[in-house]
Each structure stands twice: as structure tokens, then as C-alpha cells.
Design an enzyme around this catalytic site. Structure first.
Site, mmCIF file in Angstrom:
data_model
loop_
_atom_site.group_PDB
_atom_site.id
_atom_site.type_symbol
_atom_site.label_atom_id
_atom_site.label_comp_id
_atom_site.label_asym_id
_atom_site.label_seq_id
_atom_site.Cartn_x
_atom_site.Cartn_y
_atom_site.Cartn_z
ATOM 1 C CE1 TYR A 32 1.072 -0.196 4.443
ATOM 2 C CE2 TYR A 32 0.006 1.944 4.342
ATOM 3 C CZ TYR A 32 0.815 1.042 5.001
ATOM 4 O OH TYR A 32 1.383 1.379 6.202
ATOM 5 N NE ARG A 51 6.773 4.406 0.406
ATOM 6 C CZ ARG A 51 6.478 5.234 1.400
ATOM 7 N NH1 ARG A 51 7.411 5.567 2.277
ATOM 8 N NH2 ARG A 51 5.268 5.724 1.538
ATOM 9 N NE ARG A 99 -5.742 -19.383 4.422
ATOM 10 C CZ ARG A 99 -4.882 -20.263 4.937
ATOM 11 N NH1 ARG A 99 -4.933 -21.526 4.596
ATOM 12 N NH2 ARG A 99 -3.952 -19.852 5.811
ATOM 13 C CG HIS A 101 0.658 -20.725 2.894
ATOM 14 N ND1 HIS A 101 -0.501 -21.370 3.249
ATOM 15 C CD2 HIS A 101 1.136 -20.159 4.028
ATOM 16 C CE1 HIS A 101 -0.716 -21.206 4.546
ATOM 17 N NE2 HIS A 101 0.256 -20.472 5.040
ATOM 18 C CE LYS A 146 3.146 3.415 3.321
ATOM 19 N NZ LYS A 146 3.323 3.440 4.761
ATOM 20 C CD GLU A 178 10.244 2.154 10.176
ATOM 21 O OE1 GLU A 178 10.111 3.132 9.431
ATOM 22 O OE2 GLU A 178 10.033 0.993 9.801
ATOM 23 C CG LEU A 202 8.253 2.663 4.620
ATOM 24 C CD1 LEU A 202 7.831 1.375 3.925
ATOM 25 C CD2 LEU A 202 7.040 3.516 4.921
HETATM 26 N N1 PDD Z 1 2.846 5.197 7.350
HETATM 27 N N2 PDD Z 1 7.606 4.010 8.748
HETATM 28 C C1 PDD Z 1 6.445 3.333 8.862
HETATM 29 C C2 PDD Z 1 6.457 2.005 9.541
HETATM 30 C C3 PDD Z 1 5.247 3.890 8.352
HETATM 31 O O1 PDD Z 1 4.106 3.198 8.452
HETATM 32 C C4 PDD Z 1 5.285 5.179 7.753
HETATM 33 C C5 PDD Z 1 4.060 5.835 7.182
HETATM 34 C C6 PDD Z 1 6.524 5.848 7.671
HETATM 35 C C7 PDD Z 1 6.658 7.213 7.024
HETATM 36 O O2 PDD Z 1 6.656 7.133 5.624
HETATM 37 P P1 PDD Z 1 6.124 8.346 4.731
HETATM 38 O O3 PDD Z 1 6.897 9.548 5.136
HETATM 39 O O4 PDD Z 1 6.408 7.925 3.353
HETATM 40 O O5 PDD Z 1 4.653 8.497 5.033
HETATM 41 C C8 PDD Z 1 7.661 5.229 8.160
HETATM 42 C C9 PDD Z 1 1.629 5.649 6.718
HETATM 43 C C10 PDD Z 1 1.382 7.111 6.800
HETATM 44 C C11 PDD Z 1 0.468 4.784 7.203
HETATM 45 O O6 PDD Z 1 0.701 3.588 7.362
HETATM 46 O O7 PDD Z 1 -0.653 5.283 7.370
#
Ligand code: PDD
Length: 281
Positions: A32, A51, A99, A101, A146, A178, A202
Site C-alpha cells: 500500500y 516506492r 486459499r 500459500h 510497505k 523507526e 520503511l
Molecule cells: N505510514 N515508517 C512506517 C512504519 C510507516 O508506516 C510510515 C508511514 C513511515 C513514514 O513514511 P512516509 O513519510 O512515506 O509516510 C515510516 C503511513 C502514513 C500509514 O501507514 O498510514
């Protein structure tokens, strides 16, 4: 009710339906993006779409649309939903299949996009800073992807919430990676530290902007993870994300960070970020 985009069509959200056999639903098999929109304009859209491609490559999924097609359909949805400030959420799953894997063959991915009003960052957070706790980073080893599989992040964020905090800072092998939904920074003696881009974090789009902005503004920044010990005595700690912008953490584990108020380096970075948002820096 707002319109959404699902597999080629724009339709009201309540009419959009996905099969219970979708691998996103059954296996969390998808990726996503979240893209902020200011005054009807997507912010850093190409970075987010790049990304997305990297995340799709990381899970061996084909991209259903070209860069131009994504741009066009996202811009159309933003316009249909009234422009202004929005948060666009897009998700691609491996599609609908019995379903198993093992990846199905010859299946079309499911592509879904919605947009919601972007909540303004509370003034209180900027004036006073936010509260955070440190917790062990229990996530998998491909945090650069992501993925929609957000159960660990959700558990960690809830842990923070239960402790009266707004964010959880994640510690892996003694080092800050993070936040549960954000990138993280520590300022020590005027230098900004943030974990390097690898599979532990991320690669945040906002993080990229912090880095280029620091460079332009002549603020020292190094892509180096800080230890838990360094974090405990940092002068400033921040987190960043597309929806929360850059926020100062002023209380960590029930102790004041620095002077216990948003720091001078954050003040400068936030001011520059606000200019960037409006295309002025
Ligand atoms: N999340 N690290 C993680 C684990 C995140 O979920 C996010 C953002 C970031 C920041 O990335 P960016 O600057 O590209 O938004 C870092 C989004 C906003 C969410 O899951 O809603």
C-alpha cells in the site's frame, strides 16, 4: 459517501465490493501507499509511486498500472472527492484465488484507492510535542516493503496508546529503527541522526524530504542509527510521516526529552517543511 476506485471503476465506497477470497483479506498479501494531498495537489506523488513499484517488486507482484495511469486515476479521484486536503490510500493485492500459500497463476491483482479528508496536525502537538515510549521492534525482516500486513505495527501503536503515548519508537538489537507508523530522528549536539535505508526501516518519503531539506539548509544530518542509550539522552527526538508531517517528541518513557519542549532544530525543520508543502522551498 466518497467515491473510491476499484479495479478500473470509480464508484461510491458503499458499492465497492471485494471477494472474501481476495489474498489481501485472507493472507495480508498486498502492499500500500498513503499520499497526502494539499489544496487538491498530490504531494511527492512520483516518490510514492516509485516506492509502490519497489514494494511490488519486493513481493514479486506485477504493477497493474503504469506511472501515468496511476497518476491519472489518483488525480481523478482527488477531484471527484472535492479537492482540498486529502489522504489518498492505495492498495494492491495479489488478487482473488482459492486459499493457498503458494502464489496463484494468471490472477489479476486487486487495485483499490480511496481518499479521505486529511486531518490537520493538532496545533497542541506542535506547541508541546508528543509522548512516546520505546518498545522492542517485533516486525519482520523486510520493513522496507510497505506491506498491508500491519498487525505488528498495530499492536505496537496500541501499546503506545495504552501507555498514554502517541507513538512507539522501535528498538532492534539495541538501536532505534523507526516509529510504529513513522520514521524517527534524534538530534545530538546539533546533528540529526536517522537510521539508514535498509530492510529495517520503511524508506519514508517525508524522511527523504527531511534529508534534502537539511542539506539545503546547511543542517548536519547523518544516516546512522542511534543506540537506545544515545536516544535516552538526545537533545531532540522527532518522527515523520506523510500524514503527521514532522513531530517533536518531548516526553520519552516518562522522561523529558532535552528541555521538554520542541527543540530549535525541529522548529527550523518544521518551518522549512511548511514552505515545501506549499511549493515555496
Ligand atoms: N505510514 N515508517 C512506517 C512504519 C510507516 O508506516 C510510515 C508511514 C513511515 C513514514 O513514511 P512516509 O513519510 O512515506 O509516510 C515510516 C503511513 C502514513 C500509514 O501507514 O498510514
Amino acid at each position: 459517501m466518497k467515491d473510491v476506485f476499484l479495479n478500473g471503476d470509480f464508484l461510491p465506497a458503499e458499492q465497492a465490493k471485494v471477494s472474501v477470497l481476495d489474498r489481501g483479506f485472507l493472507l495480508g498479501d498486498g502492499v500500500y501507499e498513503v499520499i497526502p494531498v494539499y489544496a487538491g495537489h498530490c504531494f511527492q506523488l512520483s516518490g510514492h509511486l516509485l516506492r509502490l513499484q519497489n514494494s511490488l517488486d519486493g513481493v514479486r507482484m506485477a504493477n497493474p498500472y503504469s506511472l501515468e495511469q496511476w497518476t491519472d486515476l489518483i488525480e481523478k479521484l482527488v477531484e471527484r472527492n472535492g479537492g482540498g486536503d486529502q489522504a489518498v490510500y492505495l492498495q494492491v493485492t495479489r488478487g482473488v484465488a482459492p486459499r493457498d500459500h503458494v502464489f496463484p497463476e494468471g490472477v489479476e491483482p486487486t487495485a483499490f484507492v480511496m481518499s479521505n479528508p486529511l486531518k490537520a496536525v493538532p496545533e497542541k502537538y506542535k506547541r508541546e510535542g508528543i509522548v512516546a515510549i520505546t518498545v522492542p521492534d517485533i516486525r519482520w525482516q523486510n520493513c522496507n516493503i510497505k506491506a498491508i500486513t500491519l498487525l505488528p505495527n498495530s499492536l505496537l501503536k496500541q501499546q503506545a496508546q495504552d501507555a498514554g503515548a502517541q507513538e512507539a519508537l522501535l528498538i532492534r538489537d539495541g538501536y532505534l529503527t523507526e516509529g510504529s507508523a513513522s520514521n524517527a530522528y534524534a538530534v545530538i549536539k546539533g546533528v540529526i541522526y536517522t537510521a539508514p535505508k535498509d530492510e529495517k526501516v520503511l524508506p519514508g518519503i517525508t524522511r527523504d524530504l527531511v534529508i534534502t531539506t537539511a542539506e539545503k539548509a546547511g543542517i548536519n544530518l547523518v544516516e546512522e542509527a542511534v543506540s537506545e542509550t544515545q536516544l535516552a539522552t538526545a537533545d531532540e527526538i522527532w518522527v515523520s510521516s506523510s500524514t503527521k508531517e514532522i513531530l517533536p517528541i518531548t516526553t520519552l518513557n516518562n522522561k523529558a526529552v532535552g528541555e521538554g519542549v520542541p527543540g530549535a532544530v525541529w522548529q527550523k525543520m518544521d518551518a522549512l517543511y511548511q514552505q515545501l508543502k506549499h511549493g515555496a522551498f
